[in-house]
Scaffold this active site. Structure first.
Site, PDB file in Angstrom:
ATOM      1  NE  ARG A  58      -1.118   1.172   4.791  1.00  0.00           N
ATOM      2  CZ  ARG A  58       0.025   1.860   4.701  1.00  0.00           C
ATOM      3  NH1 ARG A  58       0.714   2.128   5.814  1.00  0.00           N
ATOM      4  NH2 ARG A  58       0.477   2.267   3.535  1.00  0.00           N
ATOM      5  CE  LYS A  73      -0.162  -1.911   2.920  1.00  0.00           C
ATOM      6  NZ  LYS A  73      -0.678  -1.855   1.541  1.00  0.00           N
ATOM      7  CG  HIS A  82      -8.920   1.817   3.583  1.00  0.00           C
ATOM      8  ND1 HIS A  82      -7.702   1.570   4.192  1.00  0.00           N
ATOM      9  CD2 HIS A  82      -8.617   2.162   2.309  1.00  0.00           C
ATOM     10  CE1 HIS A  82      -6.729   1.753   3.316  1.00  0.00           C
ATOM     11  NE2 HIS A  82      -7.255   2.113   2.175  1.00  0.00           N
ATOM     12  NE  ARG A 129      -4.324   4.402   4.498  1.00  0.00           N
ATOM     13  CZ  ARG A 129      -3.065   4.765   4.726  1.00  0.00           C
ATOM     14  NH1 ARG A 129      -2.742   5.400   5.833  1.00  0.00           N
ATOM     15  NH2 ARG A 129      -2.124   4.496   3.830  1.00  0.00           N
ATOM     16  CG  HIS A 170       0.203   6.114   0.044  1.00  0.00           C
ATOM     17  ND1 HIS A 170      -0.775   6.955  -0.435  1.00  0.00           N
ATOM     18  CD2 HIS A 170      -0.441   5.110   0.674  1.00  0.00           C
ATOM     19  CE1 HIS A 170      -1.959   6.464  -0.109  1.00  0.00           C
ATOM     20  NE2 HIS A 170      -1.782   5.354   0.575  1.00  0.00           N
ATOM     21  CE1 TYR A 222      -7.755   9.152  -0.347  1.00  0.00           C
ATOM     22  CE2 TYR A 222      -5.393   8.962  -0.633  1.00  0.00           C
ATOM     23  CZ  TYR A 222      -6.566   8.499  -0.102  1.00  0.00           C
ATOM     24  OH  TYR A 222      -6.563   7.375   0.677  1.00  0.00           O
TER      25      TYR A 222
END
Length: 301
Positions: free
Chosen positions: A148, A172, A243, A246, A269, A278
């Site tokens: 990110r 995160k 992004h 990514r 994730h 994806y």
């Protein structure tokens, strides 16, 4: 019947204690409920008197003022939650949201660069410029590790394990993960370090890997700007952002046969469902491969 303010107070308590929602989610539910309350007031009705037909009108107004389908769906979800509470607490006998439909939200596939486009973008960087090697190393890491933009700008020099071929990334919620880094990216970082050592680094930024000319961590905006400039220089007309790198990283891994769970770990994730977008791209890739290469689909076969 209890006063409306009393009902709403109880509802907020219910969300906080029984649903254990985060403060951020509670705020979102509160804003959604405010929209419904404003609508009810305009219709000169109590919120407990709102009918299914009223709610259809409410949703139509959300659409009319240009609220995006995804945001409409979130607001409707909040409204449904509120009326479910009213049923549970016996404020209502019939749920007016029962037949209320969510707006159709298509799966928006993210923009993806081909490998040739990634190479063209990286090759377009002018290494004679003072920031040239930094930009090349930075974008190589962005693509090579699927970071990110916030993870890239906060990446520390001490978190690059050159010999082992890993970087430690803080994602995160301050969750850390180890991500393999390519030999190419390591080489580009080593080349960049010659320039980095000439920068007068500001206090508190000594361990930040990618620095501005002022000796501070790069801003997210600066990374966006670098990518926009290089995409234009490479003649790429897609809407390219950090992004995009990514997404391209994940898609190219999947196309190369990588396991979805492994990609989930690499991207940081929480849920596999976040990574599963994806597979939509990958299915299209497989379909194209079959149509182009299967002997039964060749012309004149």
């Amino acid at each position: 019947m209890a006063r409306e303010s009393e009902i709403i107070r109880k509802y907020n308590t219910y969300l906080r204690l029984e649903k254990s929602l985060s403060p951020h989610t509670l705020d979102a539910y509160g804003r959604d409920l405010d929209k419904l309350l404003s609508f009810a007031a305009a219709e000169k009705k109590k919120v407990t008197e709102i009918t299914y037909e009223d709610l259809q009108q409410f949703v139509a107004r959300l659409h009319d003022v240009g609220i995006h389908a995804r945001s409409q769906a979130r607001i409707i979800s909040g409204v449904k939650s509120f009326y479910n509470f009213l049923l549970l607490e016996d404020y209502l006998k019939v749920d007016p949201t029962e037949l209320l439909e969510m707006p159709k939200i298509g799966v928006k596939l993210p923009e993806v660069l081909t490998l040739n486009e990634v190479n063209a973008l990286l090759d377009s960087i002018d290494l004679s410029l003072p920031e040239g090697q930094r930009n090349r190393a930075m974008l190589e890491v962005l693509y090579s590790c699927g970071l990110r933009v916030s993870e890239l700008t906060s990446l520390r020099y001490s978190d690059v394990y050159f010999e082992e071929g890993f970087i430690k990334v803080e994602g995160k919620g301050s969750k850390q993960r180890l991500v393999p880094i390519s030999e190419t990216a390591i080489r580009e970082i080593r080349n960049y370090l010659f320039d980095r050592h000439t920068i007068n680094v500001k206090k508190g930024h000594e361990d930040i890997l990618f620095l501005s000319r002022r000796g501070t961590a790069l801003s997210r905006i600066m990374v966006f700007h670098v990518i926009k400039v290089q995409a234009e220089a490479a003649g790429i007309h897609k809407n390219v952002s950090p992004h995009t790198f990514r997404h391209s990283f994940a898609t190219h891994l999947l196309e190369g046969g990588a396991n979805l769970r492994a990609i989930q770990e690499m991207l940081g994730h929480e849920k596999i469902t976040t990574t599963e977008i994806y597979t939509h791209i990958d299915r299209e890739f497989l379909r194209r491969e079959i149509l182009e290469h299967h002997p039964r689909n060749r012309r004149g076969g």
